[in-house]
Structures are given as structure tokens and as C-alpha cells.
Design a protein around this motif. Structure first.
Motif, PDB file in Angstrom:
ATOM      1  N   MET A  30     -13.725 -26.967   7.571  1.00 53.08           N
ATOM      2  CA  MET A  30     -14.273 -27.036   6.217  1.00 53.08           C
ATOM      3  C   MET A  30     -13.594 -28.144   5.416  1.00 53.08           C
ATOM      4  N   SER A  37     -18.989 -23.862   3.868  1.00 55.05           N
ATOM      5  CA  SER A  37     -19.453 -22.845   4.804  1.00 55.05           C
ATOM      6  C   SER A  37     -19.650 -23.439   6.190  1.00 55.05           C
ATOM      7  N   ILE A  49     -22.503 -16.477   9.085  1.00 54.50           N
ATOM      8  CA  ILE A  49     -22.011 -17.582   8.275  1.00 54.50           C
ATOM      9  C   ILE A  49     -20.630 -17.201   7.763  1.00 54.50           C
ATOM     10  N   VAL A  50     -19.746 -18.182   7.730  1.00 53.05           N
ATOM     11  CA  VAL A  50     -18.413 -17.999   7.177  1.00 53.05           C
ATOM     12  C   VAL A  50     -18.298 -18.958   6.001  1.00 53.05           C
ATOM     13  N   THR A  51     -17.957 -18.414   4.848  1.00 56.94           N
ATOM     14  CA  THR A  51     -17.747 -19.249   3.672  1.00 56.94           C
ATOM     15  C   THR A  51     -16.259 -19.348   3.388  1.00 56.94           C
ATOM     16  N   ASP A  52     -15.911 -20.285   2.519  1.00 59.64           N
ATOM     17  CA  ASP A  52     -14.519 -20.404   2.126  1.00 59.64           C
ATOM     18  C   ASP A  52     -14.033 -19.110   1.479  1.00 59.64           C
ATOM     19  N   ARG A  53     -14.927 -18.417   0.801  1.00 64.56           N
ATOM     20  CA  ARG A  53     -14.581 -17.125   0.193  1.00 64.56           C
ATOM     21  C   ARG A  53     -14.310 -16.073   1.272  1.00 64.56           C
ATOM     22  N   ASP A  54     -15.098 -16.083   2.343  1.00 62.11           N
ATOM     23  CA  ASP A  54     -14.864 -15.142   3.449  1.00 62.11           C
ATOM     24  C   ASP A  54     -13.473 -15.337   4.043  1.00 62.11           C
ATOM     25  N   MET A  75     -16.991 -13.371   9.498  1.00 60.75           N
ATOM     26  CA  MET A  75     -18.328 -13.855   9.124  1.00 60.75           C
ATOM     27  C   MET A  75     -19.188 -12.758   8.510  1.00 60.75           C
ATOM     28  N   THR A  76     -20.165 -13.201   7.750  1.00 60.88           N
ATOM     29  CA  THR A  76     -21.230 -12.314   7.309  1.00 60.88           C
ATOM     30  C   THR A  76     -22.242 -12.321   8.443  1.00 60.88           C
ATOM     31  N   ARG A 102     -25.635 -19.823  -0.369  1.00 60.03           N
ATOM     32  CA  ARG A 102     -25.951 -20.758   0.712  1.00 60.03           C
ATOM     33  C   ARG A 102     -26.808 -20.027   1.732  1.00 60.03           C
ATOM     34  N   THR A 116     -28.486 -24.845  -0.562  1.00 66.29           N
ATOM     35  CA  THR A 116     -27.537 -24.189  -1.458  1.00 66.29           C
ATOM     36  C   THR A 116     -28.119 -24.106  -2.867  1.00 66.29           C
TER      37      THR A 116
END
Length: 149
Positions: A30, A37, A49-54, A75-76, A102, A116
Motif C-alpha cells: 500500500m 486498499s 479486500i483489505v483496506t488500510d483501516r482493516d 480482509m473483508t 471502495r 472509490t
């Protein structure tokens, strides 16, 4: 109104990883790719999906070891996607219903891009600018054809 594929970033711009990539590797990717993400791919299909928040909430805040925690762990997984040929109104409704910022764009089973909230904001700004120009033109026509009092 345009379709999703007209505003989405292309498939080449989607950063992906396998589910066994570590959280540290995801964070480095990232950082290096300057994205927020990463879409998790298994057998060529998007599965999460993996976000910076995850990474922050599911990885660091839970005190997981970033070298032993994987994309699959944070991940979600109930991935919500939008079809490339959907209208923007469908995209907005889907983003709102899913509560995400996203969303991967698919064409069939393949990744076609990512979209996004920023992409939608840019589209709306352009649309609003066009409306403002039309209103100014209309206002000028009305003024030129109206008596002074």
C-alpha cells in the motif's frame, strides 16, 4: 449518466494480493503503490479486500503479529462488487447499502477495475460545473430578452 466503467480505475491500476500475504507485506505494498486498499485474489477471482483501516483495526489494534497475520485474516471477505456496465446510480446505492468507500469492479468473474467515493466526487464536481455553466447561459438569455424593468 455514465456507467461505472467510465469512471472506474482500470484493472491494471488495481493492486491485488493472495490471501496468504502478510499484513506487513500488504502495508508495504500500500505504501509503495500509494493506495488505501488491496483486492485479495484466489484462483483469479476477487474474494476479499483489505483496506488500510482493516490493517489498523484488525491487525495492529488486536496486537496481531504483522509478519504472521495474513490478508485472509484481516480482509473483508463478503466482497461486494459492482458490474462494469452498471449505471452510477446503482453504484452509489450499492456503496451506500454496503457501507464501503471502495468497491472492485467486475466484468463477469474478472476484475475490471476499482471505484472509490473520490471517483464519484470528481464525476459530480464535473457534472455540477456543467450545470452551473448551463444556468449561467440560460440566465444570460433571459436577461437579454427581458425588459429592463
Amino acid at each position: 449518466m455514465p456507467t461505472v466503467d467510465e469512471i472506474a480505475r482500470d484493472a491494471e491500476d488495481v493492486v491485488t494480493s493472495p490471501s496468504d500475504e502478510t499484513v506487513r507485506e500488504l502495508a508495504e505494498t500500500m505504501r509503495d503503490e500509494n493506495v488505501g486498499s488491496v483486492v485479495v485474489i484466489e484462483d483469479g477471482e476477487p474474494v476479499g479486500i483489505v483496506t488500510d483501516r482493516d490493517i489498523t483495526v484488525r491487525g495492529v489494534a488486536k496486537e496481531n503479529d504483522p509478519d504472521n497475520t495474513t490478508a485472509g485474516d484481516v480482509m473483508t471477505g463478503d466482497l461486494v462488487v459492482v458490474n462494469a456496465h452498471d449505471e452510477i446510480t446503482e453504484l452509489i446505492e450499492t456503496l451506500d447499502a454496503a457501507g464501503v468507500r471502495r468497491m472492485p469492479v467486475v466484468d463477469g468473474d474478472e476484475i475490471a477495475g476499482i471505484v472509490t467515493l473520490d471517483d464519484i466526487a470528481v464525476l459530480l464536481a464535473v457534472e455540477l460545473d456543467g450545470i452551473a455553466e448551463e444556468m449561467t447561459s440560460l440566465s444570460n438569455v433571459i436577461r437579454s430578452g427581458s425588459p429592463p424593468y
